[in-house]
Design a protein around this motif. Structure first.
Motif, short mmCIF file in Angstrom:
data_model
loop_
_atom_site.label_atom_id
_atom_site.label_comp_id
_atom_site.label_asym_id
_atom_site.label_seq_id
_atom_site.Cartn_x
_atom_site.Cartn_y
_atom_site.Cartn_z
N ARG A 4 7.74 -4.38 2.05
CA ARG A 4 8.72 -3.61 2.06
C ARG A 4 9.88 -4.28 1.39
O ARG A 4 10.19 -5.58 1.31
CB ARG A 4 9.03 -3.14 3.23
N ALA A 5 10.95 -3.22 0.82
CA ALA A 5 12.29 -3.89 -0.04
C ALA A 5 13.32 -2.90 0.75
O ALA A 5 13.26 -1.67 0.78
CB ALA A 5 12.00 -3.49 -1.46
N LEU A 6 14.29 -3.80 1.25
CA LEU A 6 15.59 -3.28 1.77
C LEU A 6 16.86 -3.73 0.66
O LEU A 6 17.22 -5.07 0.41
CB LEU A 6 15.86 -3.72 3.11
N LEU A 7 17.33 -2.78 -0.13
CA LEU A 7 18.43 -3.21 -1.02
C LEU A 7 19.73 -2.49 -0.38
O LEU A 7 19.65 -1.32 -0.07
CB LEU A 7 18.12 -2.45 -2.36
N ILE A 8 20.71 -3.29 -0.22
CA ILE A 8 21.88 -3.15 0.04
C ILE A 8 23.19 -3.07 -0.45
O ILE A 8 23.22 -4.32 -1.15
CB ILE A 8 22.21 -3.70 1.63
N CYS A 9 23.95 -2.05 -0.73
CA CYS A 9 25.36 -2.42 -1.36
C CYS A 9 26.37 -2.02 -0.55
O CYS A 9 26.78 -0.89 -0.20
CB CYS A 9 25.37 -1.32 -2.63
N LEU A 209 8.98 -8.64 3.95
CA LEU A 209 10.45 -7.99 3.68
C LEU A 209 11.19 -8.86 2.54
O LEU A 209 11.41 -9.94 2.61
CB LEU A 209 11.27 -7.74 4.78
N LEU A 210 11.45 -8.16 1.51
CA LEU A 210 12.56 -8.59 0.48
C LEU A 210 13.90 -7.81 0.93
O LEU A 210 14.12 -6.62 0.61
CB LEU A 210 12.06 -8.21 -0.74
N LEU A 211 14.75 -8.61 1.39
CA LEU A 211 16.20 -8.21 1.57
C LEU A 211 16.97 -8.73 0.34
O LEU A 211 17.20 -9.75 0.10
CB LEU A 211 16.66 -8.73 2.93
N CYS A 212 17.73 -7.52 -0.13
CA CYS A 212 18.84 -7.91 -1.19
C CYS A 212 20.05 -7.37 -0.73
O CYS A 212 20.16 -6.12 -0.32
CB CYS A 212 18.27 -7.33 -2.76
N VAL A 213 21.36 -7.86 -0.77
CA VAL A 213 22.30 -7.33 -0.49
C VAL A 213 23.33 -7.94 -1.73
O VAL A 213 23.36 -9.11 -2.00
CB VAL A 213 23.08 -8.24 0.89
N THR A 214 24.14 -6.98 -1.98
CA THR A 214 24.97 -7.06 -3.09
C THR A 214 26.38 -6.16 -2.86
O THR A 214 26.50 -5.53 -2.05
CB THR A 214 24.70 -7.05 -4.48
N ARG A 345 14.83 -14.48 0.26
CA ARG A 345 13.76 -15.36 -0.15
C ARG A 345 14.35 -16.38 -1.21
O ARG A 345 15.09 -16.02 -1.89
CB ARG A 345 12.67 -14.12 -0.88
N LYS A 346 13.54 -17.36 -1.37
CA LYS A 346 13.85 -18.29 -2.21
C LYS A 346 13.61 -17.75 -3.71
O LYS A 346 12.41 -16.92 -3.94
CB LYS A 346 12.84 -19.71 -2.05
N ILE A 347 14.23 -18.28 -4.97
CA ILE A 347 13.95 -17.64 -6.09
C ILE A 347 12.74 -18.09 -6.71
O ILE A 347 12.36 -17.37 -7.46
CB ILE A 347 15.28 -18.22 -6.88
N SER A 348 12.11 -19.24 -6.09
CA SER A 348 10.69 -19.71 -6.62
C SER A 348 9.83 -18.32 -6.30
O SER A 348 8.75 -18.43 -7.08
CB SER A 348 10.29 -20.85 -5.91
N GLU A 349 10.00 -17.71 -5.04
CA GLU A 349 9.04 -16.73 -5.02
C GLU A 349 9.10 -15.47 -5.82
O GLU A 349 8.27 -14.76 -5.83
CB GLU A 349 9.23 -16.05 -3.58
N LEU A 350 10.11 -15.24 -6.50
CA LEU A 350 10.64 -14.02 -7.17
C LEU A 350 10.57 -14.44 -8.50
O LEU A 350 10.52 -13.40 -9.49
CB LEU A 350 11.90 -13.60 -6.78
N GLU A 351 10.62 -15.64 -9.12
CA GLU A 351 10.53 -15.83 -10.45
C GLU A 351 11.67 -15.68 -11.66
O GLU A 351 11.57 -15.98 -12.80
CB GLU A 351 9.09 -15.45 -11.26
N LYS A 352 12.66 -14.82 -11.22
CA LYS A 352 13.76 -14.61 -11.89
C LYS A 352 15.13 -14.86 -11.30
O LYS A 352 15.26 -14.82 -10.04
CB LYS A 352 13.52 -13.07 -12.42
#
Length: 373
Positions: A4-9, A209-214, A345-352
């Protein structure tokens, strides 16, 4: 598919607000954090569309909250998905057979962003079943409306469990209160706790879960407003000043922001106007249409003849004098471009390596795509 991905602005959340966010500090420590960049102009619509498309405004076409159509002479709020020229993460999810949800405080963003979303809900116009579950939303000009939105997110996870959720708050609290104000602390701590509860809910459900907050932009104190249109008129240059920040939520910022497009009645005066504007109090950057489009990756067809960006404590607007003292918090300039980019998550898991808020869209879709095949 278990991912799942949770993207929050968090609308208007400059990095200085994070000092009062306990859970997000833990995510920063254990995951990934960078002081990233928003799009210019640093306003809501421009940046939210970049966040959900992963591209610059030159490709998605949203260059302002408020658009002046020179051909028709009409002034239009950029609130329709018809303005967007790029594919969104919701449309990609739909093609992949994945469910997605868009949750916004402002209904203008729901109507602009929701093309392709399985579920779209705003705090201003919530469906009846949501009201029965979490109660009626607080007023849009309040701190608590954002906390209510996260309660909705919890219900959506429990009831629908979409693969992707994008949550967009409103920046009323940031416009009204500096980070150190007690109400501001209450606001960010409430959001911080709400994010923690959502992450814990995903953990209980056994989701990866991938949590992204910006944020879409930061916020600065403003002390003076300058009427560039009035100043140019005194030099016999007739123009129209397009307030890039302008939207229907005038209590937030009174349509006073740190960036404006200038449309000239006669294009032959562009160079003269630029020379004049560069000497005006509060003006930091003046660019021609072509320069602005190239430097900030803007759609040249949808901006004025000139882009003006203000010094940190200045905004521009149609006041009745050349310069007027004000006391408010606003955005739009280069001084509100710095935003946090946080992932669990650490960036190594996401590659970019994300460095701009728009970089989160491809990361999110890569995360979901890898386990959906």
């Amino acid at each position: 598919m278990n991912r799942r991905a949770l993207l929050i602005c968090i609308d208007g959340c400059g990095i200085e607000y994070l000092q009062f966010a306990t859970f997000l500090k833990r995510i920063i420590r254990d995951g990934y954090f960078v002081k990233g960049s928003a799009m210019v102009p640093s306003v809501t619509n421009v940046n939210n569309v970049s966040i959900i498309t992963g591209v610059y405004p030159e490709r998605h076409g949203i260059t302002s909250n408020y658009y002046y159509d020179r051909k028709t002479g009409r002034e239009i709020y950029m609130e329709s998905p018809d303005f967007i020229r790029a594919v969104t993460i919701f449309e990609i999810c739909k093609k992949m057979g994945l469910r997605s949800a868009l949750l916004t405080s402002k209904d203008k963003l729901r109507s602009l962003l929701d093309k392709g979303a399985t579920i779209s809900i705003s705090a201003e116009k919530p469906p009846e079943w949501i009201i029965k579950k979490v109660g009626s939303p607080p007023p849009i000009y309040s701190i608590d409306v954002n906390i209510w939105l996260f309660k909705v997110a919890k219900e959506i996870i429990l009831k629908e469990d979409p693969h992707l959720i994008y949550i967009v708050t409103t920046d009323y609290a940031m416009h009204k209160y500096a980070p150190e104000h007690e109400e501001s602390k209450r606001h960010i701590r409430g959001i911080d706790q709400a994010i923690q509860e959502l992450v814990e809910l995903y953990e209980l459900k056994g989701r990866e879960l991938l949590l992204c907050v910006t944020a879409d932009h930061g916020m600065s104190n403003k002390e003076k407003v300058v009427n560039l249109e009035l100043i140019l008129k005194e030099h016999n240059i007739h123009s129209k000043m397009n307030p890039i920040i302008a939207d229907r939520y005038v209590v937030h910022h009174s349509n006073l922001g740190g960036a404006v497009y200038i449309y000239l009645k006669e294009h032959k005066f562009v160079h003269k106007a630029i020379d004049i504007l560069e000497e005006i109090e509060g003006v930091e950057v003046v660019l021609s249409r072509r320069q602005a489009a190239k430097l900030f990756h803007l759609d040249e067809e949808r901006i004025g003849d000139i882009l003006v960006l203000g010094e940190k404590n200045y905004v521009f607007g149609l006041v009745d004098q050349e310069v007027v003292k004000v006391s408010l918090r606003s955005h739009g300039s280069l001084h509100e471009v710095e935003v946090p980019i946080i992932m669990n998550r650490k960036i190594s898991e996401l590659e970019k390596l994300p460095s701009e808020n728009k970089d989160l869209a491809p990361l999110v879709m890569d995360w979901l795509r890898r386990k959906s095949n």
